[in-house]
Design an enzyme around this catalytic site. Structure first.
Site, PDB file in Angstrom:
ATOM      1  N   ASN A  59       0.753  -1.193   0.001  1.00 57.44           N
ATOM      2  CA  ASN A  59       0.069  -0.027  -0.169  1.00 57.44           C
ATOM      3  C   ASN A  59       1.003   1.271   0.035  1.00 57.44           C
ATOM      4  O   ASN A  59       0.202   2.343  -0.336  1.00 57.44           O
ATOM      5  CB  ASN A  59      -0.884   0.179   1.103  1.00 57.44           C
ATOM      6  CG  ASN A  59      -2.116  -1.302   1.105  1.00 57.44           C
ATOM      7  OD1 ASN A  59      -2.835  -1.277   0.107  1.00 57.44           O
ATOM      8  ND2 ASN A  59      -1.998  -1.836   2.262  1.00 57.44           N
ATOM      9  N   ALA A  89      -6.473  14.432   9.761  1.00 56.32           N
ATOM     10  CA  ALA A  89      -7.545  14.871  10.540  1.00 56.32           C
ATOM     11  C   ALA A  89      -8.985  14.185  10.016  1.00 56.32           C
ATOM     12  O   ALA A  89      -9.966  14.919   9.641  1.00 56.32           O
ATOM     13  CB  ALA A  89      -7.519  16.325  10.734  1.00 56.32           C
ATOM     14  N   PRO A  90      -9.166  12.840  10.322  1.00 59.51           N
ATOM     15  CA  PRO A  90     -10.299  12.222   9.894  1.00 59.51           C
ATOM     16  C   PRO A  90     -11.587  12.631  10.598  1.00 59.51           C
ATOM     17  O   PRO A  90     -12.596  12.449   9.928  1.00 59.51           O
ATOM     18  CB  PRO A  90     -10.036  10.729  10.466  1.00 59.51           C
ATOM     19  CG  PRO A  90      -9.014  10.803  11.568  1.00 59.51           C
ATOM     20  CD  PRO A  90      -8.101  12.068  11.066  1.00 59.51           C
ATOM     21  N   ASP A 115      -8.489  11.336   0.517  1.00 60.03           N
ATOM     22  CA  ASP A 115      -9.102  10.126   1.095  1.00 60.03           C
ATOM     23  C   ASP A 115      -8.679  10.001   2.454  1.00 60.03           C
ATOM     24  O   ASP A 115      -7.372  10.326   2.650  1.00 60.03           O
ATOM     25  CB  ASP A 115      -9.024   9.057  -0.006  1.00 60.03           C
ATOM     26  CG  ASP A 115      -9.442   9.155  -1.150  1.00 60.03           C
ATOM     27  OD1 ASP A 115     -10.631   9.872  -1.200  1.00 60.03           O
ATOM     28  OD2 ASP A 115      -9.016   8.600  -2.310  1.00 60.03           O
ATOM     29  N   TYR A 116      -9.263   8.905   3.091  1.00 60.50           N
ATOM     30  CA  TYR A 116      -8.596   8.619   4.394  1.00 60.50           C
ATOM     31  C   TYR A 116      -8.328   9.322   5.471  1.00 60.50           C
ATOM     32  O   TYR A 116      -7.467   9.268   6.150  1.00 60.50           O
ATOM     33  CB  TYR A 116      -7.413   7.499   3.864  1.00 60.50           C
ATOM     34  CG  TYR A 116      -7.483   6.559   3.300  1.00 60.50           C
ATOM     35  CD1 TYR A 116      -8.200   5.276   3.407  1.00 60.50           C
ATOM     36  CD2 TYR A 116      -6.794   6.734   1.930  1.00 60.50           C
ATOM     37  CE1 TYR A 116      -8.516   4.367   2.503  1.00 60.50           C
ATOM     38  CE2 TYR A 116      -6.844   5.760   0.587  1.00 60.50           C
ATOM     39  CZ  TYR A 116      -7.924   4.660   1.087  1.00 60.50           C
ATOM     40  OH  TYR A 116      -7.900   3.454   0.015  1.00 60.50           O
ATOM     41  N   LYS A 118      -7.151  12.501   5.093  1.00 64.59           N
ATOM     42  CA  LYS A 118      -6.141  13.350   4.734  1.00 64.59           C
ATOM     43  C   LYS A 118      -6.565  14.775   4.021  1.00 64.59           C
ATOM     44  O   LYS A 118      -7.444  14.674   3.475  1.00 64.59           O
ATOM     45  CB  LYS A 118      -5.089  12.668   4.089  1.00 64.59           C
ATOM     46  CG  LYS A 118      -4.392  11.230   4.829  1.00 64.59           C
ATOM     47  CD  LYS A 118      -3.429  10.783   3.822  1.00 64.59           C
ATOM     48  CE  LYS A 118      -3.112   9.329   4.332  1.00 64.59           C
ATOM     49  NZ  LYS A 118      -2.207   8.494   3.318  1.00 64.59           N
ATOM     50  N   VAL A 331      -1.541   6.177  12.631  1.00 65.81           N
ATOM     51  CA  VAL A 331      -0.488   6.094  14.162  1.00 65.81           C
ATOM     52  C   VAL A 331       0.684   5.402  13.742  1.00 65.81           C
ATOM     53  O   VAL A 331       1.802   5.997  14.232  1.00 65.81           O
ATOM     54  CB  VAL A 331      -1.386   5.608  15.232  1.00 65.81           C
ATOM     55  CG1 VAL A 331      -0.449   5.544  16.332  1.00 65.81           C
ATOM     56  CG2 VAL A 331      -2.400   6.415  15.306  1.00 65.81           C
ATOM     57  N   ARG A 333       2.165   5.111  10.696  1.00 65.87           N
ATOM     58  CA  ARG A 333       3.128   6.126   9.948  1.00 65.87           C
ATOM     59  C   ARG A 333       3.700   7.058  10.832  1.00 65.87           C
ATOM     60  O   ARG A 333       4.870   7.499  10.905  1.00 65.87           O
ATOM     61  CB  ARG A 333       2.323   6.777   8.818  1.00 65.87           C
ATOM     62  CG  ARG A 333       2.905   7.691   7.834  1.00 65.87           C
ATOM     63  CD  ARG A 333       2.091   8.505   7.065  1.00 65.87           C
ATOM     64  NE  ARG A 333       1.117   7.989   6.382  1.00 65.87           N
ATOM     65  CZ  ARG A 333       1.044   7.270   5.275  1.00 65.87           C
ATOM     66  NH1 ARG A 333       2.161   7.218   4.580  1.00 65.87           N
ATOM     67  NH2 ARG A 333       0.053   6.583   4.810  1.00 65.87           N
ATOM     68  N   ASP A 354      10.582   4.211  26.261  1.00 62.41           N
ATOM     69  CA  ASP A 354      10.272   4.392  27.784  1.00 62.41           C
ATOM     70  C   ASP A 354       9.086   3.649  27.791  1.00 62.41           C
ATOM     71  O   ASP A 354       8.180   3.693  26.708  1.00 62.41           O
ATOM     72  CB  ASP A 354       9.954   5.864  27.915  1.00 62.41           C
ATOM     73  CG  ASP A 354       9.282   6.061  29.280  1.00 62.41           C
ATOM     74  OD1 ASP A 354      10.061   5.917  30.297  1.00 62.41           O
ATOM     75  OD2 ASP A 354       8.200   6.618  29.335  1.00 62.41           O
ATOM     76  N   GLU A 409      12.681  -0.327  28.192  1.00 66.10           N
ATOM     77  CA  GLU A 409      12.564  -0.244  29.450  1.00 66.10           C
ATOM     78  C   GLU A 409      11.164  -1.029  29.906  1.00 66.10           C
ATOM     79  O   GLU A 409       9.905  -0.654  29.626  1.00 66.10           O
ATOM     80  CB  GLU A 409      12.245   1.423  29.954  1.00 66.10           C
ATOM     81  CG  GLU A 409      12.070   1.423  31.434  1.00 66.10           C
ATOM     82  CD  GLU A 409      11.188   2.564  31.929  1.00 66.10           C
ATOM     83  OE1 GLU A 409      11.388   3.321  32.829  1.00 66.10           O
ATOM     84  OE2 GLU A 409      10.304   2.902  31.115  1.00 66.10           O
TER      85      GLU A 409
END
EC number: 2.4.1.18
Length: 699
Positions: A59, A89-90, A115-116, A118, A331, A333, A354, A409
């Site tokens: 993709n 910002a969907p 799309d998606y 964006k 997320v 990406r 962390d 950690e």
């Protein structure tokens, strides 16, 4: 660790299927046969990782392209002088760019919906081809939410944000300098032995203020090099609105903290470290994010589910912060691009991740007491979306830069977290040996010296998984936070204010503290792992504790600093602890015990309080007894021949009592002792650590 009971799905057929799917799983199960019942879990984890990687390839053209999100998202100058802007910002109904450049008109530059979820925007240059949005301009993304609310936001991809005095929130500054910093030095090769100096730029000055990147570069880097550390772990670099969070409430993931200076000054810091042969790691926080919305990721598009789980699952109950939804494509990406950004833009050589325990389990480690039973590390409590992300991150880092280093950690001790991905493991290079500092604090707080259990000390220092490397440490920043205190202060407490002068005789408290501080660090360094970590200042026994300016302390910086002047004062005893740290590291550099196989412990004598072990062809001897010295004490060794003292905690330059003659030769004889074929007789004073080296082995 406790051996698990066999599971029903640990059948021969399931095992065979797992071995067929996971290329090197057989190697992992050979090292730890108790993991065989969990082979299907490793198979599922590996297949999820492989499938996600394949999907990225189909993709997005591969993880190399996928992890370059920062090249298109955010705000970028085009070759023609125009500006290209892109956001995800969907949940938004509309997206706009505003700032100085358009007198803060909120709606004059609308983004186009793609799309998606964006959105993108192209702003042409001025007619004279000059920049419409020059370097240093203030910007905001304007979001029109589904409810019609107008929200002013900082781009999640912002490279630089600042907070002007008097302001509550940060401002997004367009960072596009005409002459960006150019790196002059190549990355160091991966160290054979990792000796880490854990650092925080802001507290690196003795003055009551926030120190700068420049200060750290000029004043602290030479100290680190002189002490023999070959790696820096930098904390609190990713931008965080709340200074007292110690850098763990991130608001802008792509921005280097402006409270210490500019991005170019951080690049100079990293480059200067590289010129000294020092590897630089970033303390990366991908386990959670700040709840801030006006200058953070939270509610970016007006919904609580943009980057995070919606509802209660999206909030960490103890940290009061937001939790990423690692199954989300965008997320992934964002986080993978963030990893790459710090490697490529700033030249970091790897990461300490962390809060890995919080990521690995749906319960986030809250209320979980890990006993070591293997059932605790598999099944429904494991967040396999987060684990897939960590495997992808490790794959990316080590593909881009094979010499890079990743450290986990994790307090849970998850098996195979530091095994190769090809074995079904997490792919980390090291994990922090987090039980070790807890053991030392427990001993100095709760037990008399004569009640210290040698076997328990050895067990804590050596209790690690075979072929999964550990970073050992006696104390890190965690142990010094307010409510606790540094190891030196636990040992010597208020007497550090009055009795550290070399012009006054040793008091019993100061004498004990200085001797034990050296012994604790050396045995941790030599026995506790395959790497060693020290938090800045603790090499010389920094007093007191850490407390950042906050309302509860009247915004005081008194405990948010490092008093390096204490070790520079020739009339104070801090220099002795500093000297010992330096020589301990430099001896390790020569002899390489951290990269040698785990030590053979030949003695842990409870009555005598003596521990002896061999590692890297060195003989380590520790006498923890508070008052007893031993003449002609027999210690076992594999090595015949002549031995010399190469490190002695009792030497004058380390604040010792000079009870040993360094000209003495020790000869081993073929006299079996404590399962060693040879042995030698040694004088071991009380509260002393010795390292003997075989200097003249027979032919």
């Amino acid at each position: 660790m406790a051996a698990p009971a066999a599971r029903a799905d640990g059948s021969d057929a399931a095992l065979a299927a797992a071995l067929a799917d996971v290329p090197d799983l057989g190697r992992l199960l050979e090292v730890d046969p108790y993991l065989k019942p969990y082979a299907p879990d490793f198979q599922r984890r590996y297949n999820r990782f492989s499938q996600t990687l394949d999907n990225i390839g189909k993709n997005e053209g591969g993880i190399d392209k996928f992890s370059r999100g920062y090249e298109s998202f955010g705000v970028h100058r085009c070759a023609d002088g125009g500006l290209y802007c892109k956001e995800w910002a969907p949940g938004a109904e509309g997206v706009f760019l505003t700032g100085d450049f358009n007198d803060w008109n909120p709606f004059s530059y609308p983004y186009k919906k793609l799309d998606y979820g964006k959105w993108d925007l192209y702003i042409p240059p001025k007619p004279n081809k000059s920049l419409l949005v020059p370097h240093g301009s203030k910007l905001k993304v304007v979001i029109r939410s589904k409810s019609g609310e107008i929200l002013y936001r900082i781009s999640p991809w912002a490279k630089y944000v600042v907070r002007e005095s008097g302001n509550v929130n940060y401002d997004w500054i367009h960072w596009d300098p005409e002459q960006p910093y150019k790196f002059k030095h190549s990355r160091p090769k991966k160290p054979r032995s990792l000796r880490i100096y854990e650092s925080h730029v802001g507290i690196s000055s003795h003055e009551g203020k926030i120190a700068s990147y420049k200060h750290f570069t000029c004043n602290v880097l030479p100290r680190i090099k002189g002490l023999g550390y070959n790696c820096i772990q930098m904390m609190a670099i990713m931008e965080h609105a709340y200074y007292a969070s110690f850098g763990y409430q991130i608001t802008s993931f792509f921005a280097a903290s402006s409270r210490y200076g500019t991005p170019e000054e951080l690049k100079e810091l990293v480059d200067t470290a590289h010129s000294m042969g020092i590897t630089v790691l970033l303390d990366v926080v991908h386990s959670h994010a700040s709840k801030n919305s006006e200058d953070g990721l939270n509610m970016f598009d007006g919904t609580d589910s943009c980057y995070f789980h919606s509802g209660p699952r999206g909030t960490h109950d103890l940290w009061d912060s937001r939790l990423f939804i690692y199954s989300s494509w965008e997320v992934l990406r964002f986080l993978l691009s963030n990893i790459r950004w710090w490697l490529e833009e700033y030249g970091f050589d790897g990461f300490r991740f962390d809060g890995v325990t919080s990521m690995l389990y749906h319960h986030h480690g809250i209320g979980a007491s890990f006993s070591g039973d293997y059932h605790e590390y598999f099944g429904l409590q494991v967040d396999e979306d987060a684990l897939t992300y960590l495997m992808l991150a490790n794959h990316l880092v080590h593909t881009l830069y094979p010499d890079s280093i990743t450290i986990a950690e994790d307090v849970s001790g998850m098996p195979a977290l530091c095994s190769p991905i090809s074995q079904g493991g997490g792919g980390f290079d090291y994990r922090l040996a987090m039980a070790i500092p807890d053991k030392w604090i427990q001993l100095v707080k709760e037990f008399k010296d004569e009640d210290w259990n040698m076997g328990n000390i050895v067990y804590t220092l050596t209790n690690r998984r075979h072929l999964e490397k550990c970073i050992a440490y006696a104390e890190s920043h965690d142990q010094a936070l307010v409510g606790d205190k540094s190891l030196a202060f636990w040992l010597m407490d208020a007497e550090m204010y009055t009795n550290m002068s070399v012009l006054t005789p040793f008091t019993p408290v100061i004498d004990r503290g200085i001797q034990l501080h050296k012994m604790i660090r050396l045995i941790t360094h030599a026995l506790g792992g395959e790497g060693y970590l020290n938090f800045m200042g603790n090499e010389f026994g920094h007093p007191e504790w850490l407390d950042f300016p906050r309302k509860g302390n009247n915004e005081s910086y008194h405990y948010a600093r490092r008093q390096f002047h204490l070790t520079d004062d020739d009339l104070l005893r801090y220099k002795f602890l500093n000297n010992f740290d330096r020589d301990m590291n430099k001896l390790e550099e020569r002899c390489g015990w951290l990269s040698a196989p785990q030590a053979f412990v030949s003695e842990k004598h409870e009555g005598n309080k003596v521990i002896a072990f061999e590692r890297a062809a060195l003989l380590f001897i520790f006498n923890f007894h508070p008052s007893k010295s031993y003449t002609n004490y027999r210690v076992g060794t594999t090595l015949p021949g002549k031995f010399k003292i190469v490190l002695d905690s009792d030497a004058a330059e380390y604040g010792g009592h000079q009870r040993l003659d360094h000209n003495t030769d020790f000869f081993s004889e073929p006299y079996e002792h404590n399962e060693r074929p040879s042995s030698l007789l040694v004088y071991i004073p009380s509260r002393v650590a010795l390292i003997l080296q075989n200097v003249d082995p027979p032919n």
